[in-house]
Design a protein around this motif. Sequence first.
Motif, short mmCIF file in Angstrom:
data_model
loop_
_atom_site.label_atom_id
_atom_site.label_comp_id
_atom_site.label_asym_id
_atom_site.label_seq_id
_atom_site.Cartn_x
_atom_site.Cartn_y
_atom_site.Cartn_z
N TYR A 5 0.85 -1.33 0.15
CA TYR A 5 0.03 -0.06 -0.03
C TYR A 5 0.80 1.26 0.11
N CYS A 54 -7.39 2.61 8.11
CA CYS A 54 -7.70 1.39 7.81
C CYS A 54 -6.98 0.60 9.02
N ASN A 86 0.86 4.11 -3.00
CA ASN A 86 0.50 5.39 -2.73
C ASN A 86 1.75 6.26 -3.18
N TYR A 120 -5.83 7.73 5.35
CA TYR A 120 -6.39 6.41 4.97
C TYR A 120 -5.48 5.31 5.64
N PHE A 121 -4.21 5.17 5.74
CA PHE A 121 -3.63 4.40 6.46
C PHE A 121 -4.10 4.31 7.77
#
Length: 359
Positions: free
Chosen positions: A103, A180, A107, A176-177
Amino acid sequence: METIPCPDFFSRSNFFKVMGNFPKFLFPSFICFNLVIQILYLCFISNAKDEWAGLMVLSLQLWIYISVFRSRTRILLLTEDLYRISNMLHAYTVQKKKMLKIYIWMNCLFVILGTAFFEVTFFRSGMIAYEQQELLNSEIIPAHLREQFADFLYVSFPFTLLLANGFFALLPGYYYFVCCCMKQFFLRFEMKSKVLIARHDYQRILEIYKKINETMIITDKFLSLPILVSVMNILATLFWYGYSFAFVPNDNKMIGLFFSMGFIQYFVLLMMTLHPAAASNQAAATATEIVMSLPGWFPKMYSIIKLLVCRSFMPKTALTLWNIYRIDKSFLISAIGTLITYGILLGTLGSVQSSNNKN
């Protein structure tokens, strides 16, 4: 980068100390430079409605940087808290660690390729030549300085695109990290609570939930305002790209490609910001229901557990936009619907106005 201390080797001399801290001062200087360029450009161009929108976007981005800069220590502490919770829940296996690395690389690749594509399509579309021609025709600039200003604009525009489409995509990626991670922790807590209930270990359940809950509260406390400004920035830019692509007449295919690429990139950033936050809030609501129903699983300790739960966990924790709006899936649909509605409205008004001018 603001949280990384200067290495001891660089602290031995003033020269190396300045060089070690140079990257920390580079980014704010870069923002101020682009803001000054935008203001000067507005002073030299009489008809610059689009440039006022650009100035607003740059001002929002400057506000985002100031908010994040003031919270740089909390960002470091939040990262450490996420690491501790992951060890507590054993949330990250070897496979999930590989997915996390993938990820991060995806990104970074998205930011680099998106910015590079922006640069190429912008220069090949001829938009920079149009802006330079407006500077050359400006009556405010002295005649002997117009070419220098036009060349300076040609150099500054790549940095502006890099700032708008590169660096400020990092905050949605970081958010986002975090979202999540919070979602994964709550889902892991849901699975682990079933095992702990079977073991009659309600204290461990409350301990784990308290740690996750406090981390989510801290996250929302210092990131809710930057995320609100970031969402406003994304929606404003997304509206501009979508409106320009749909309603501005132009036969240049590269300009259409530039606007469509901008629309796609900012739509991805909007999804990266809102969708994981909504999913994390949904997982948090499920975990809260488990904790609230915990006294029913231990009838003999009902009064004690009920007292502990009511004292500590009655308020519902959620990720919000500056404590104004709780992020959920309906907000994403509402935001997209609002953009489409106002885009069609402005496009219709523009077509009516142009027809009246012809008549």
